[in-house]
Design a protein around this motif. Structure first.
Motif, PDB file in Angstrom:
ATOM      1  N   VAL A  15       0.903  -1.189   0.016  1.00 27.45           N
ATOM      2  CA  VAL A  15       0.041  -0.116   0.031  1.00 27.45           C
ATOM      3  C   VAL A  15       0.941   1.113  -0.105  1.00 27.45           C
ATOM      4  O   VAL A  15       0.584   2.307  -0.748  1.00 27.45           O
ATOM      5  N   PHE A  18      -8.567   0.930   0.710  1.00 30.18           N
ATOM      6  CA  PHE A  18      -8.336   0.402  -0.425  1.00 30.18           C
ATOM      7  C   PHE A  18      -9.517   1.156  -1.659  1.00 30.18           C
ATOM      8  O   PHE A  18     -10.458   1.498  -0.911  1.00 30.18           O
ATOM      9  N   ILE A  56       2.350   1.909  -3.540  1.00 29.72           N
ATOM     10  CA  ILE A  56       1.532   2.533  -4.328  1.00 29.72           C
ATOM     11  C   ILE A  56       1.119   4.241  -4.006  1.00 29.72           C
ATOM     12  O   ILE A  56       1.373   5.154  -5.019  1.00 29.72           O
ATOM     13  N   GLU A  57       1.229   4.456  -2.765  1.00 35.28           N
ATOM     14  CA  GLU A  57       1.168   5.771  -2.432  1.00 35.28           C
ATOM     15  C   GLU A  57       2.239   6.574  -2.885  1.00 35.28           C
ATOM     16  O   GLU A  57       2.171   7.690  -3.426  1.00 35.28           O
ATOM     17  N   THR A  91      -5.387   2.403  -5.256  1.00 35.87           N
ATOM     18  CA  THR A  91      -4.677   0.850  -4.438  1.00 35.87           C
ATOM     19  C   THR A  91      -5.997   0.151  -4.515  1.00 35.87           C
ATOM     20  O   THR A  91      -7.072   0.338  -3.753  1.00 35.87           O
TER      21      THR A  91
END
Ligand code: ZN
Ligand code: FE
Ligand code: FE
Ligand code: ZN
Length: 264
Positions: free
Chosen positions: A61, A101, A64-65, A78
């Motif tokens: 996670v 998500f 992705i950020e 996400t």
């Protein structure tokens, strides 16, 4: 305008390339958005060739950020691809809800613990009535829809992957599952990954896609990329088939809120 909402990462143990390579491929293709949807760790067993261990979810996670900040010219979502495991709904919900998500793809890869889409376990098809396998599969997908856990049903007719064909018409099975998806108010994906598998067809096939359109079920679009070069693969065909079926828009997600963009 197009999006690819089904992209894996090397964390799952059966995909290759760095996440930034997936993003760069998507930028080269001028995709409007992409969503990583790697496999959620299985609650029933740990298999490093199927999913990341649960300890790696935070890093997934976070990466992705970071990419979202680094590449503001493309929307990076996400997502996660979660298995529907009947009886494990509460644990699945708990794991999903501990992360923010944008969307959750619900997939059926197991029938009573049998990984029917895994080339290591094809003997499971031997000496069995294929129609009954299809019946169980589509029943599980309907259960996934009814579970309320998911925003998108993944590869709706995955059971066709290895070309084991039932000798009876499956329209009633399919229609029952489509009704459950419609009732749940969620969408399906057009998943081009099937074109690269023995079936040689996208998921779902054209006829099932038309039935979904007629039922009023929205679509997202995903490649099921397990390597960077598979991002956006065969999307020209997928978009053409979606338009033929009647679709003119794609569902997109933000923090599990659905919106739509024009298709194509
Ligand atoms: Zn995978
Ligand atoms: Fe899958
Ligand atoms: Fe996938
Ligand atoms: Zn998948």
């Amino acid at each position: 305008m197009s999006v690819d909402y089904h992209i894996h990462t090397s964390r799952c143990g059966h995909a290759e390339g760095s996440m930034v390579e997936y993003v760069c491929r998507a930028r080269d293709l001028a995709l409007k958005q992409i969503g990583f949807a790697d496999h959620l760790p299985l609650l029933t067993k740990q298999d490093m060739t199927l999913t990341m261990p649960v300890e790696q979810l935070d890093g997934y996670v976070q990466e992705i950020e970071q990419l979202r900040e680094e590449f503001p010219d493309i929307g990076i979502k996400t997502g996660i691809e979660a298995d529907y495991l009947p009886g494990m709904e509460r644990d699945t919900a708990q794991l999903i809800n501990s992360y923010g998500f944008d969307y959750v793809i619900g997939s059926v890869h197991f029938i009573d613990g049998w990984g029917f889409d895994d080339s290591r376990y094809l003997e499971g098809y031997e000496n069995r009535d294929i129609y009954e396998i299809y019946e169980e599969y589509f029943g599980l997908v309907a259960g996934a829809a009814r579970s309320g856990l998911f925003d998108v049903i993944g590869h709706l007719d995955l059971i066709k992957k290895y070309n084991f064909k039932p000798d009876r018409d499956i329209t009633d099975l399919v229609e029952g599952t489509i009704a459950a998806i419609k009732e749940a108010g969620i969408c399906i994906e057009i998943n081009t990954g099937g074109l690269r598998k023995p079936t040689g067809e996208m998921y779902p096939g054209h006829e099932i896609l038309r039935r979904c359109f007629n039922a009023g079920i929205p679509i997202t679009l995903g490649s099921d990329a397990h390597s960077p070069n598979q991002v956006g693969m065969d999307f020209d065909m997928a978009i053409a088939v979606a338009k033929q079926a009647g679709y003119d828009r794609l569902a997109v997600f933000n923090k599990r809120e659905r919106d739509f963009i024009a298709l194509g």
